[in-house]
Design a protein around this motif. Structure first.
Motif, PDB file in Angstrom:
ATOM      1  N   GLU A  80       0.829  -1.207   0.000  1.00 54.49           N
ATOM      2  CA  GLU A  80       0.000   0.000   0.000  1.00 54.49           C
ATOM      3  C   GLU A  80       0.863   1.256   0.000  1.00 54.49           C
ATOM      4  O   GLU A  80       0.562   2.234  -0.712  1.00 54.49           O
ATOM      5  CB  GLU A  80      -0.919  -0.009   1.223  1.00 54.49           C
ATOM      6  N   GLU A  81       1.951   1.227   0.759  1.00 54.75           N
ATOM      7  CA  GLU A  81       2.829   2.390   0.863  1.00 54.75           C
ATOM      8  C   GLU A  81       3.460   2.760  -0.470  1.00 54.75           C
ATOM      9  O   GLU A  81       3.580   3.942  -0.808  1.00 54.75           O
ATOM     10  CB  GLU A  81       3.941   2.114   1.888  1.00 54.75           C
ATOM     11  N   VAL A  82       3.900   1.758  -1.227  1.00 55.67           N
ATOM     12  CA  VAL A  82       4.629   2.030  -2.476  1.00 55.67           C
ATOM     13  C   VAL A  82       3.796   1.742  -3.723  1.00 55.67           C
ATOM     14  O   VAL A  82       4.316   1.739  -4.837  1.00 55.67           O
ATOM     15  CB  VAL A  82       5.954   1.240  -2.527  1.00 55.67           C
ATOM     16  N   GLY A 103      -7.532  -6.851  -0.273  1.00 52.32           N
ATOM     17  CA  GLY A 103      -7.106  -5.644  -0.974  1.00 52.32           C
ATOM     18  C   GLY A 103      -5.648  -5.601  -1.382  1.00 52.32           C
ATOM     19  O   GLY A 103      -5.143  -4.536  -1.785  1.00 52.32           O
ATOM     20  N   GLY A 104      -4.951  -6.732  -1.299  1.00 51.52           N
ATOM     21  CA  GLY A 104      -3.555  -6.769  -1.695  1.00 51.52           C
ATOM     22  C   GLY A 104      -3.381  -6.806  -3.206  1.00 51.52           C
ATOM     23  O   GLY A 104      -4.360  -6.857  -3.963  1.00 51.52           O
ATOM     24  N   PRO A 105      -2.141  -6.793  -3.674  1.00 44.34           N
ATOM     25  CA  PRO A 105      -1.869  -6.834  -5.110  1.00 44.34           C
ATOM     26  C   PRO A 105      -2.483  -8.063  -5.773  1.00 44.34           C
ATOM     27  O   PRO A 105      -2.514  -9.145  -5.188  1.00 44.34           O
ATOM     28  CB  PRO A 105      -0.337  -6.889  -5.165  1.00 44.34           C
ATOM     29  N   LYS A 106      -2.957  -7.889  -6.993  1.00 50.84           N
ATOM     30  CA  LYS A 106      -3.557  -8.981  -7.740  1.00 50.84           C
ATOM     31  C   LYS A 106      -2.469  -9.881  -8.332  1.00 50.84           C
ATOM     32  O   LYS A 106      -1.397  -9.423  -8.716  1.00 50.84           O
ATOM     33  CB  LYS A 106      -4.429  -8.438  -8.869  1.00 50.84           C
ATOM     34  N   MET A 107      -2.776 -11.169  -8.402  1.00 49.22           N
ATOM     35  CA  MET A 107      -1.863 -12.137  -9.018  1.00 49.22           C
ATOM     36  C   MET A 107      -1.701 -11.805 -10.499  1.00 49.22           C
ATOM     37  O   MET A 107      -2.679 -11.576 -11.214  1.00 49.22           O
ATOM     38  CB  MET A 107      -2.419 -13.547  -8.847  1.00 49.22           C
ATOM     39  N   SER A 109       0.918 -13.130 -13.704  1.00 46.63           N
ATOM     40  CA  SER A 109       2.038 -13.972 -14.154  1.00 46.63           C
ATOM     41  C   SER A 109       2.710 -13.444 -15.422  1.00 46.63           C
ATOM     42  O   SER A 109       3.653 -14.047 -15.914  1.00 46.63           O
ATOM     43  CB  SER A 109       1.553 -15.405 -14.407  1.00 46.63           C
ATOM     44  N   GLU A 110       2.224 -12.297 -15.939  1.00 51.23           N
ATOM     45  CA  GLU A 110       2.761 -11.765 -17.196  1.00 51.23           C
ATOM     46  C   GLU A 110       3.717 -10.597 -16.972  1.00 51.23           C
ATOM     47  O   GLU A 110       4.872 -10.640 -17.388  1.00 51.23           O
ATOM     48  CB  GLU A 110       1.599 -11.329 -18.109  1.00 51.23           C
ATOM     49  N   ASP A 111       3.230  -9.546 -16.337  1.00 54.85           N
ATOM     50  CA  ASP A 111       4.084  -8.367 -16.104  1.00 54.85           C
ATOM     51  C   ASP A 111       3.796  -7.746 -14.731  1.00 54.85           C
ATOM     52  O   ASP A 111       3.311  -6.623 -14.633  1.00 54.85           O
ATOM     53  CB  ASP A 111       3.896  -7.330 -17.216  1.00 54.85           C
ATOM     54  N   PRO A 112       4.083  -8.475 -13.661  1.00 48.64           N
ATOM     55  CA  PRO A 112       3.801  -7.975 -12.309  1.00 48.64           C
ATOM     56  C   PRO A 112       4.760  -6.866 -11.899  1.00 48.64           C
ATOM     57  O   PRO A 112       5.841  -6.704 -12.476  1.00 48.64           O
ATOM     58  CB  PRO A 112       4.002  -9.217 -11.443  1.00 48.64           C
ATOM     59  N   ASP A 113       4.344  -6.109 -10.882  1.00 50.78           N
ATOM     60  CA  ASP A 113       5.231  -5.087 -10.319  1.00 50.78           C
ATOM     61  C   ASP A 113       6.375  -5.719  -9.535  1.00 50.78           C
ATOM     62  O   ASP A 113       7.460  -5.148  -9.428  1.00 50.78           O
ATOM     63  CB  ASP A 113       4.436  -4.157  -9.386  1.00 50.78           C
ATOM     64  N   ILE A 114       6.104  -6.889  -8.953  1.00 49.38           N
ATOM     65  CA  ILE A 114       7.074  -7.533  -8.073  1.00 49.38           C
ATOM     66  C   ILE A 114       6.808  -9.035  -8.041  1.00 49.38           C
ATOM     67  O   ILE A 114       5.705  -9.484  -8.354  1.00 49.38           O
ATOM     68  CB  ILE A 114       6.962  -6.939  -6.641  1.00 49.38           C
ATOM     69  N   VAL A 115       7.827  -9.798  -7.691  1.00 51.68           N
ATOM     70  CA  VAL A 115       7.678 -11.226  -7.410  1.00 51.68           C
ATOM     71  C   VAL A 115       7.838 -11.411  -5.899  1.00 51.68           C
ATOM     72  O   VAL A 115       8.748 -10.839  -5.301  1.00 51.68           O
ATOM     73  CB  VAL A 115       8.731 -12.075  -8.157  1.00 51.68           C
ATOM     74  N   LEU A 116       6.929 -12.164  -5.283  1.00 54.45           N
ATOM     75  CA  LEU A 116       7.028 -12.434  -3.842  1.00 54.45           C
ATOM     76  C   LEU A 116       7.140 -13.932  -3.618  1.00 54.45           C
ATOM     77  O   LEU A 116       6.249 -14.699  -3.983  1.00 54.45           O
ATOM     78  CB  LEU A 116       5.803 -11.897  -3.103  1.00 54.45           C
ATOM     79  N   ILE A 117       8.237 -14.339  -3.008  1.00 59.56           N
ATOM     80  CA  ILE A 117       8.476 -15.746  -2.703  1.00 59.56           C
ATOM     81  C   ILE A 117       8.130 -16.011  -1.243  1.00 59.56           C
ATOM     82  O   ILE A 117       8.596 -15.305  -0.346  1.00 59.56           O
ATOM     83  CB  ILE A 117       9.942 -16.123  -2.976  1.00 59.56           C
ATOM     84  N   GLY A 118       7.301 -17.013  -1.014  1.00 58.53           N
ATOM     85  CA  GLY A 118       6.923 -17.374   0.343  1.00 58.53           C
ATOM     86  C   GLY A 118       7.137 -18.856   0.595  1.00 58.53           C
ATOM     87  O   GLY A 118       7.879 -19.531  -0.129  1.00 58.53           O
ATOM     88  N   PHE A 119       6.485 -19.364   1.627  1.00 58.34           N
ATOM     89  CA  PHE A 119       6.588 -20.782   1.987  1.00 58.34           C
ATOM     90  C   PHE A 119       5.479 -21.505   1.240  1.00 58.34           C
ATOM     91  O   PHE A 119       4.361 -21.653   1.737  1.00 58.34           O
ATOM     92  CB  PHE A 119       6.448 -20.924   3.498  1.00 58.34           C
TER      93      PHE A 119
END
Length: 263
Positions: A80-82, A103-107, A109-119
């Motif tokens: 939300e901040e950035v 309300g978080g970023p939408k999934m 797989s083509e041109d995301p703002d960021i990649v988030l790696i989790g468990f």
């Protein structure tokens, strides 16, 4: 006087989902007596809603969403901040749906703002491949937490940190930030919750089984810390940084509670 307990889950409250000794009885008792209890986990393999359901199934009937903090809370604040609008998640599908629903970023797989790696316990080669392809193209990536292994009754199993190492060794690119223990972003959430309840950090103890995440975070934000020996098998080396050193060392959470809250 201890007025609040901030508790790790895996390896501290339970192991493989099984409560350690009579921890449920003790936590219910002290919650009813006015001790604020919050659960702080680095595990992002399930959503906060799933955690609340799981803890209530263990008969911790006081638990609601406000009693659980995960790295996903810190990630949502950051997004939300950035103004992160889309993300390629290396997370289980149910966790991704939860992030989108709150309300978080939408999934993407083509041109995301960021990649988030989790468990991601549903991890596939295809997911890893797409993550690396996006990172190779110049998209930055972050991780939910740094833990290399998750404790289980059959020994450690790969966690987010190990998955991130695989991606890093493949792409030759390091993750940008992490949102779990001992990050400042997660620490800020804890302090905000305590301030809202007018509880001093001097009356709060953070309990966990890892020196480099649980104890480091508690020490960084200035509260008492307790290391327990029921999760990750680790030993504090003589040359370990000062912020890895706990205020208390106990075999398990129940013994700590009995010594410090039952007297």
């Amino acid at each position: 006087m201890i007025k609040a307990l901030i508790l790790d889950l895996d390896g501290t409250v339970y192991l493989d989902g099984n409560p350690i000794k009579n921890v449920v009885e003790l936590l219910n008792k002290h919650h009813s007596e006015g001790v604020f209890i919050q659960f702080l986990t680095n595990n992002t393999s399930v959503s906060k809603i799933q955690y609340v359901h799981k803890l209530r199934q263990l008969s911790l009937n006081f638990v609601s969403a406000e009693h659980v903090i995960t790295p996903l809370d810190a990630f949502l604040n950051y997004a939300e901040e950035v103004s992160v609008r889309s993300c390629y998640y290396l997370l289980p599908e149910e966790v991704i749906l939860y992030l989108e629903q709150v309300g978080g970023p939408k999934m993407n797989s083509e041109d995301p703002d960021i990649v988030l790696i989790g468990f991601d316990k549903d991890l596939t080669y295809q997911k890893l491949q797409r993550s690396c392809e996006l990172i190779n193209s110049g998209i930055s990536y972050s991780i939910t937490h740094i833990d290399l292994a998750c404790p289980s009754e059959n020994g450690p199993i790969p966690d987010c940190g190990s998955i991130a190492r695989l991606v890093e060794s493949t792409t030759d690119k390091k993750w940008g930030m992490h949102f779990g223990k001992p990050s400042k972003k997660l620490g800020d959430i804890i302090l905000k919750n305590l301030n809202r309840r007018r509880i001093s950090i001097e009356n709060t103890v953070l309990v966990g089984d890892r020196y480099y995440t649980d104890i480091a975070l508690g020490n960084e934000i200035g509260m008492l810390t307790c290391h327990v020996q029921t999760g990750e098998i680790n030993e504090l080396k003589s040359n370990a940084p000062a912020h890895y050193r706990p205020t208390y060392e106990y075999s398990d959470l129940c013994e700590f509670i009995q010594d410090h809250l039952e007297c």
